[in-house]
Structure formats: structure tokens, C-alpha cells
Design a protein around this motif. Structure first.
Motif, mmCIF file in Angstrom:
data_model
loop_
_atom_site.group_PDB
_atom_site.id
_atom_site.type_symbol
_atom_site.label_atom_id
_atom_site.label_comp_id
_atom_site.label_asym_id
_atom_site.label_seq_id
_atom_site.Cartn_x
_atom_site.Cartn_y
_atom_site.Cartn_z
ATOM 1 N N ARG A 1 -27.698 7.774 -4.369
ATOM 2 C CA ARG A 1 -27.776 8.963 -5.229
ATOM 3 C C ARG A 1 -27.609 10.247 -4.425
ATOM 4 N NH1 ARG A 1 -32.930 7.451 -8.634
ATOM 5 N NH2 ARG A 1 -33.241 6.447 -6.617
ATOM 6 N N SER A 2 -28.026 10.208 -3.167
ATOM 7 C CA SER A 2 -27.841 11.389 -2.312
ATOM 8 C C SER A 2 -27.685 10.918 -0.871
ATOM 9 C CB SER A 2 -29.051 12.322 -2.421
ATOM 10 O OG SER A 2 -30.138 11.701 -1.787
ATOM 11 N N ILE A 3 -27.219 11.818 -0.038
ATOM 12 C CA ILE A 3 -27.002 11.486 1.377
ATOM 13 C C ILE A 3 -28.324 11.071 2.033
ATOM 14 C CG2 ILE A 3 -27.187 13.903 2.149
ATOM 15 C CD1 ILE A 3 -24.878 13.245 4.136
ATOM 16 N N ASP A 4 -29.416 11.707 1.588
ATOM 17 C CA ASP A 4 -30.768 11.414 2.078
ATOM 18 C C ASP A 4 -31.155 9.956 1.936
ATOM 19 O OD1 ASP A 4 -32.160 13.490 3.135
ATOM 20 O OD2 ASP A 4 -32.401 14.484 1.187
ATOM 21 N N GLU A 5 -30.749 9.390 0.810
ATOM 22 C CA GLU A 5 -31.207 8.036 0.471
ATOM 23 C C GLU A 5 -30.285 6.937 0.976
ATOM 24 O OE1 GLU A 5 -31.950 7.744 -3.766
ATOM 25 O OE2 GLU A 5 -32.846 9.741 -3.761
ATOM 26 N N SER A 6 -29.160 7.302 1.607
ATOM 27 C CA SER A 6 -28.184 6.251 1.902
ATOM 28 C C SER A 6 -28.460 5.555 3.235
ATOM 29 C CB SER A 6 -26.774 6.829 1.876
ATOM 30 O OG SER A 6 -26.635 7.723 2.931
ATOM 31 N N ASP A 7 -28.053 4.283 3.296
ATOM 32 C CA ASP A 7 -28.202 3.492 4.524
ATOM 33 C C ASP A 7 -26.946 3.591 5.386
ATOM 34 O OD1 ASP A 7 -30.600 2.426 3.410
ATOM 35 O OD2 ASP A 7 -29.346 1.105 2.182
ATOM 36 N N LEU A 8 -25.849 4.005 4.737
ATOM 37 C CA LEU A 8 -24.559 4.086 5.423
ATOM 38 C C LEU A 8 -23.904 5.413 5.034
ATOM 39 C CD1 LEU A 8 -21.976 2.838 6.788
ATOM 40 C CD2 LEU A 8 -21.488 1.747 4.596
ATOM 41 N N ILE A 9 -23.641 6.257 6.026
ATOM 42 C CA ILE A 9 -22.948 7.532 5.747
ATOM 43 C C ILE A 9 -21.533 7.428 6.302
ATOM 44 C CG2 ILE A 9 -22.890 10.032 6.123
ATOM 45 C CD1 ILE A 9 -25.924 10.005 6.374
ATOM 46 N N LEU A 10 -20.552 7.676 5.440
ATOM 47 C CA LEU A 10 -19.152 7.626 5.858
ATOM 48 C C LEU A 10 -18.545 9.018 5.705
ATOM 49 C CD1 LEU A 10 -18.177 4.343 3.987
ATOM 50 C CD2 LEU A 10 -18.547 4.616 6.451
ATOM 51 N N ASP B 1 -18.253 -1.664 -2.974
ATOM 52 C CA ASP B 1 -18.882 -2.149 -4.213
ATOM 53 C C ASP B 1 -18.672 -3.656 -4.353
ATOM 54 O OD1 ASP B 1 -19.595 0.435 -4.758
ATOM 55 O OD2 ASP B 1 -18.017 0.812 -6.235
ATOM 56 N N LYS B 2 -17.450 -4.087 -4.042
ATOM 57 C CA LYS B 2 -17.121 -5.519 -4.176
ATOM 58 C C LYS B 2 -17.920 -6.381 -3.212
ATOM 59 C CE LYS B 2 -12.510 -5.450 -6.114
ATOM 60 N NZ LYS B 2 -11.176 -5.046 -5.710
ATOM 61 N N HIS B 3 -18.401 -5.764 -2.136
ATOM 62 C CA HIS B 3 -19.170 -6.534 -1.155
ATOM 63 C C HIS B 3 -20.668 -6.275 -1.281
ATOM 64 C CE1 HIS B 3 -15.210 -7.271 0.494
ATOM 65 N NE2 HIS B 3 -15.757 -8.281 1.143
ATOM 66 N N GLY B 4 -21.082 -5.849 -2.446
ATOM 67 C CA GLY B 4 -22.516 -5.774 -2.720
ATOM 68 C C GLY B 4 -23.208 -4.491 -2.315
ATOM 69 N N TYR B 5 -22.442 -3.491 -1.882
ATOM 70 C CA TYR B 5 -23.063 -2.200 -1.576
ATOM 71 C C TYR B 5 -23.152 -1.377 -2.862
ATOM 72 C CZ TYR B 5 -22.448 -3.156 3.368
ATOM 73 O OH TYR B 5 -22.518 -3.717 4.613
ATOM 74 N N GLN B 6 -23.997 -0.358 -2.815
ATOM 75 C CA GLN B 6 -24.135 0.510 -3.988
ATOM 76 C C GLN B 6 -24.041 1.959 -3.565
ATOM 77 O OE1 GLN B 6 -27.847 -0.138 -5.924
ATOM 78 N NE2 GLN B 6 -26.956 -1.511 -7.427
ATOM 79 N N PRO B 7 -23.430 2.809 -4.409
ATOM 80 C CA PRO B 7 -23.410 4.230 -4.041
ATOM 81 C C PRO B 7 -24.835 4.798 -4.027
ATOM 82 C CG PRO B 7 -22.410 3.856 -6.222
ATOM 83 C CD PRO B 7 -22.737 2.519 -5.659
ATOM 84 N N LYS C 1 -34.188 8.292 9.763
ATOM 85 C CA LYS C 1 -34.046 6.954 9.192
ATOM 86 C C LYS C 1 -33.575 5.953 10.240
ATOM 87 C CE LYS C 1 -32.492 4.982 4.916
ATOM 88 N NZ LYS C 1 -31.970 5.337 3.620
ATOM 89 N N LYS C 2 -34.443 5.022 10.584
ATOM 90 C CA LYS C 2 -34.080 3.987 11.553
ATOM 91 C C LYS C 2 -33.045 3.063 10.904
ATOM 92 C CE LYS C 2 -36.386 1.143 14.866
ATOM 93 N NZ LYS C 2 -36.031 -0.166 14.416
ATOM 94 N N GLY C 3 -32.027 2.728 11.638
ATOM 95 C CA GLY C 3 -31.054 1.775 11.088
ATOM 96 C C GLY C 3 -29.936 2.420 10.286
ATOM 97 N N LEU C 4 -29.989 3.753 10.145
ATOM 98 C CA LEU C 4 -28.892 4.428 9.426
ATOM 99 C C LEU C 4 -27.584 4.235 10.193
ATOM 100 C CD1 LEU C 4 -27.880 6.523 7.250
ATOM 101 C CD2 LEU C 4 -28.388 8.290 8.926
ATOM 102 N N VAL C 5 -26.536 3.864 9.467
ATOM 103 C CA VAL C 5 -25.233 3.654 10.102
ATOM 104 C C VAL C 5 -24.302 4.811 9.731
ATOM 105 C CG1 VAL C 5 -23.201 2.145 10.183
ATOM 106 C CG2 VAL C 5 -25.496 1.147 10.128
ATOM 107 N N TYR D 1 -24.499 3.434 0.159
ATOM 108 C CA TYR D 1 -23.581 4.230 0.986
ATOM 109 C C TYR D 1 -23.327 5.598 0.357
ATOM 110 C CZ TYR D 1 -20.101 3.075 -2.558
ATOM 111 O OH TYR D 1 -19.440 2.966 -3.747
ATOM 112 N N TYR D 2 -22.905 6.508 1.215
ATOM 113 C CA TYR D 2 -22.571 7.864 0.774
ATOM 114 C C TYR D 2 -21.286 8.260 1.504
ATOM 115 C CZ TYR D 2 -23.080 12.869 -0.092
ATOM 116 O OH TYR D 2 -22.874 14.163 -0.495
#
Ligand code: SAH
Ligand code: SF4
Ligand code: F3S
Length: 443
Positions: free
Chosen positions: A34-43, A26-32, A71-75, A4-5
């Protein structure tokens, strides 16, 4: 493993909330990521305080289309005050947004993400309700900073200043227990933080049933190892002499006080529902200057509130010349739907708001420069925060007790988080330049 980012707009409370959200993820298994480009979840954690703040967020959301295409599936999720204010209508306006979640609902984020993953959100479950009991007191957020840690001691606001949207978005005021706050501050010291900043929309009305803000801040300052205590924001109607004395008596409670007045005119203050007068405010400044050594004062002003005449604006100008603040944030009045002032007819044109804003900024800049020049030749203690973005390589920066930035040549390999003494040699605009005093003989 999903990454996530988070990008944050708005006030310090929002920055703290982003740390909370990151910790929940983090507690639910997500990881920060390194950049917005690489994230699966943008908040995007958002602010609604002025229309301009919302426009910036909308531009940011539009900017996310390129990531979504790639990115397909980006939330994409929108958090914070704008999510609370606009709810589903934000998704309707910006279809790339997958969900919205307001400030009292962050615990629901992991469950919501699971539902999204399984094909769709049950909207009724995530209607963004207020929760006037939610303080997140059981969560110890992983801080993004290294030196300063924000600690929200309360959430929400009961003041309903007539121009302000915050009470409608963040619900009613609620305080965490002093015991719980002190426990967190002790943990922060163990984790190496030097400075804590106590946060609330109006910290002066903090009360947990037993402890008021003056007692709380004394207890925080007394925790072993806390080098500096800061706090924001103070509302003049609730600032007590007891608190001012506590600030003055504890050397590690910073002498920097952000005390928004909003207007120098009693007529406008009344229309703003601020519940104090210009005279009361000036009396507070007197008390502060009597009881706190070398205090630095900062304020917020709104220009062009409905009905603000030239005469009333001039009262704010006069107040600036009288008080001589160390700094001021000046905003043009921005009508917010749903607030009491929204019903008032706007009487000040955009051009006149700009003129008033520029005039106050000009006056303040002159005062700031004069005040900073007075510090040339003095020795100041600063808390070192790291490398300076401003000048050359060896230059590092720190902050004085009074929150002024000092740039110095780090010739002695001083580390982040150290309290050191510098002699101020130069003042340039907002920034001071100092020289490291290494041997005690030089002090
Ligand atoms: N709780 C804090 C922060 C409120 S928002 C406080 O009471 O000080 C920060 C600042 O934004 C306010 O102090 C005010 O100056 C400004 N502000 C709030 N609503 C506004 C509006 N509708 N238009 C322009 N400025 C506004
Ligand atoms: Fe808004 Fe007033 Fe509450 Fe501050 S004290 S958040 S300005 S309503
Ligand atoms: Fe903005 Fe919400 Fe803070 S409206 S100023 S992010 S409380």
C-alpha cells in the motif's frame, strides 16, 4: 506473502515496463504494497538519458537508507536503463542496492529473488545480457491507469542518434507481431480501457515482416470499442505519407503528433546523425497540416550540442516561429559516455545552454498561450480522466484529441472514461477551462 513497491523514472516505455514487472511479480505470489513504508521489496525503474536523470535516481536511492535501517530484510532492486548502463558499479557506489536488472531481463526477477532469499545471487546468471528477441509479447500487463493503456509494439532502437544512450541500453529494434498486438488491444477494450497508446522508441519503423506502422495503427483503430489511439515516438526520417493519411482518415486516431526535430540546423542534424534535413521536416509538417484535421504538434529540442553556434541556434528559434508547435520539450545537451557525440569537444558553456533553453521556452510559452486563447469559444470533445488536481472540489479534467487538458465543473456526475463536449471559456497557461454542454441543443 512479500509485498513490493515500484517507483518509475524516465519515459512512457519505462512506465509500461514497471507494469510488466508488477505483473511478473503478481504471478509469482507477490503483492503490491500500500505504501513504500510497508513494502518488503523496493524497486526503482531508472532512466539514463541525461546526467540529471541519473542524479535524481541516485538521490532517490540515498533516500532509501532510512527504510533499510528501519526494516531488516528489506530488498532494494534497481531496474531499467541505469541498471543496464552501470551494472555492478551501481551496487559498488550504493551498497544499499541488492541487485540490478536491465530491461531485457525482467523475467529473471522471481528467480533472482529466490536466490537472494537463499543467501546470495549467482552473479554470472544475472549479468544483464541484452536479449534482442525479448518483447514480453506473452505477458498482458496489469495497467496502473484506468483510462489509458500503454502497449509496447516494439522494443530497442537502431538509430544511434549520436548523442543518445538508449540504443546501447535497450538493444536492437524488434517488433511484436500485429496479430499479437491486436489481440491485446481487444482484451484491453473488454477490460474497459478507452484509450491505447502504442509505444516504441521509433514507432514509424515498426515492421513485423508483413505489417508496417500505418497498417498496424489502422487495424488498432478499427478494433471495436477503441475510443482513442495515441502513439509515441515518431522519428521524422521514417514518417510516411501513408501513416499521415491513416491518422487523418481515422477519427479515433488522435491528431496529436509528437515529432522530435532536435535542432533547426542541418549542420547540427547531420552531427546528431538524425538522417533528415530541416526542409524534409518542414515538408512533413505541410503533409500533416494537409491531411490531418487540426493537428497538434509537439517536439523535442536539444540545445548546446557540441559545435552549435549562435547562427545554428538561431535556426532553431526561426523554426519555432515558423512551425508554431503546440508544445516542446527542450533539453540541455548532456554528454553520455559511449555515444558517438561523447568524443566531440563541448563548445557551449553551461550558462549559454541555460540561456538558449530559456529563450526557446519563452518563445514556446507565448505560442502555446496564443494557440490556447484561439480555442476560447470553441466546443471540444474530451475524454474524462477524473478529478482535477488544480482547482476546487467539483472540478474534473479530461483531454482533447489534441492532448490539451480541459478542466470543467462536473455538475452532471459525468464518469471517468466518458467522451463529452465542453465549451471552452478560458485559457490559462497550458490549461483550458470549459463548461459542460449537457443537452444536444447546446452543441
Ligand atoms: N526515442 C525517443 C525518445 C528519446 S529520449 C525519440 O527518439 O524521440 C527523449 C528525448 O531526450 C530525445 O528526443 C532528446 O531530445 C532528448 N535526449 C536524448 N539524449 C539526450 C542527451 N544526451 N542530452 C540531452 N537530451 C537528450
Ligand atoms: Fe535515441 Fe535517436 Fe533512438 Fe530516439 S531514435 S531513442 S533519440 S537513438
Ligand atoms: Fe530514459 Fe531509458 Fe526511457 S534512458 S528515456 S528510461 S528508454
Amino acid at each position: 506473502m512479500s509485498t513490493y513497491y515500484i517507483e518509475t523514472f524516465g519515459c512512457q516505455m519505462n512506465k509500461y515496463d514497471s507494469e510488466l514487472v508488477a505483473t511478473i511479480l503478481d504471478k509469482h505470489g507477490y503483492q503490491p504494497a500500500r505504501s513504500i513504508d510497508e513494502s518488503d521489496l523496493i524497486l526503482i525503474n531508472t532512466c539514463s538519458v541525461r546526467d540529471h536523470a541519473e542524479q535524481r535516481v541516485k538521490n532517490k536511492i540515498d533516500d532509501l537508507y532510512r527504510f533499510k535501517k528501519r526494516k531488516k530484510g528489506l530488498v532494494v532492486g534497481i531496474l531499467g536503463c541505469m541498471a543496464q548502463r552501470m551494472g555492478q558499479s551501481l551496487i559498488d557506489e550504493k551498497p544499499l542496492v541488492d541487485f540490478v536488472l536491465g530491461p531485457d531481463s525482467y523475467r529473471n526477477l522471481p528467480e533472482l529473488l529466490v536466490q537472494l532469499n537463499n543467501g546470495g545471487i549467482d552473479k554470472t546468471e544475472f549479468e544483464n545480457p541484452y536479449d534482442d528477441d525479448e518483447t514480453y509479447a506473452d505477458i498482458y500487463p496489469t495497467r496502473f491507469g484506468e483510462i489509458n493503456a500503454w502497449v509496447a509494439i516494439m522494443r530497442g532502437c537502431n538509430n544511434f542518434c549520436s548523442y543518445c544512450i538508449v540504443p546501447y541500453l535497450r538493444g536492437r529494434e524488434r517488433s511484436r507481431s500485429a496479430q499479437n498486438i491486436i489481440h491485446e488491444v481487444k482484451e484491453l477494450v473488454t477490460d474497459g480501457y478507452q484509450e491505447v497508446t502504442l509505444l516504441g522508441q521509433n514507432v514509424n519503423s515498426y515492421h513485423d515482416g508483413k505489417t508496417d506502422f500505418a497498417d498496424l495503427i489502422r487495424r488498432v483503430a478499427d478494433v471495436d470499442g477503441v475510443k482513442r489511439v495515441r502513439f509515441a515516438t515518431s522519428h521524422p526520417k521514417d514518417m510516411s505519407l501513408k501513416l499521415i493519411k491513416a491518422i487523418g482518415e481515422h477519427p479515433n486516431i488522435c491528431n496529436f503528433i509528437h515529432l522530435p526535430i532536435q535542432s533547426g540546423s542541418n549542420v547540427i542534424l547531420k552531427a546528431m546523425n538524425r538522417k533528415y534535413t530541416r526542409e524534409h521536416y518542414l515538408e512533413l509538417i505541410e503533409h500533416i497540416r494537409t491531411h490531418v484535421p487540426n493537428p497538434a504538434l509537439q517536439t523535442d529540442i536539444i540545445v548546446g550540442f557540441p559545435g552549435e553556434t549562435d547562427v545554428e541556434f538561431q535556426e532553431t528559434v526561426d523554426l519555432f516561429n515558423e512551425v508554431k508547435f503546440d508544445g516542446a520539450f527542450i533539453f540541455k545537451y548532456s554528454p553520455r559516455s559511449g555515444t558517438a557525440a561523447f568524443k566531440l569537444k563541448e563548445t557551449v558553456s553551461e550558462a549559454e545552454k541555460t540561456r538558449r533553453l530559456q529563450e526557446l521556452n519563452r518563445i514556446q510559452k507565448k505560442i502555446t498561450v496564443e494557440k490556447n486563447l484561439k480555442l476560447v469559444g470553441t466546443v471540444q470533445e474530451i475524454l474524462v480522466e477524473g478529478r482535477s488536481k488544480k482547482r476546487k472540489k467539483q472540478q474534473w479534467m479530461g483531454r482533447t484529441d489534441s492532448n490539451k487538458i480541459v478542466v470543467f465543473n462536473n455538475t452532471a456526475k459525468i464518469k471517468k472514461g466518458e467522451l463529452i463536449c465542453v465549451k471552452i471559456n478560458e485559457a490559462e497557461g497550458q490549461t483550458l477551462f470549459g463548461e459542460l454542454l449537457t443537452s444536444p441543443a447546446e452543441l
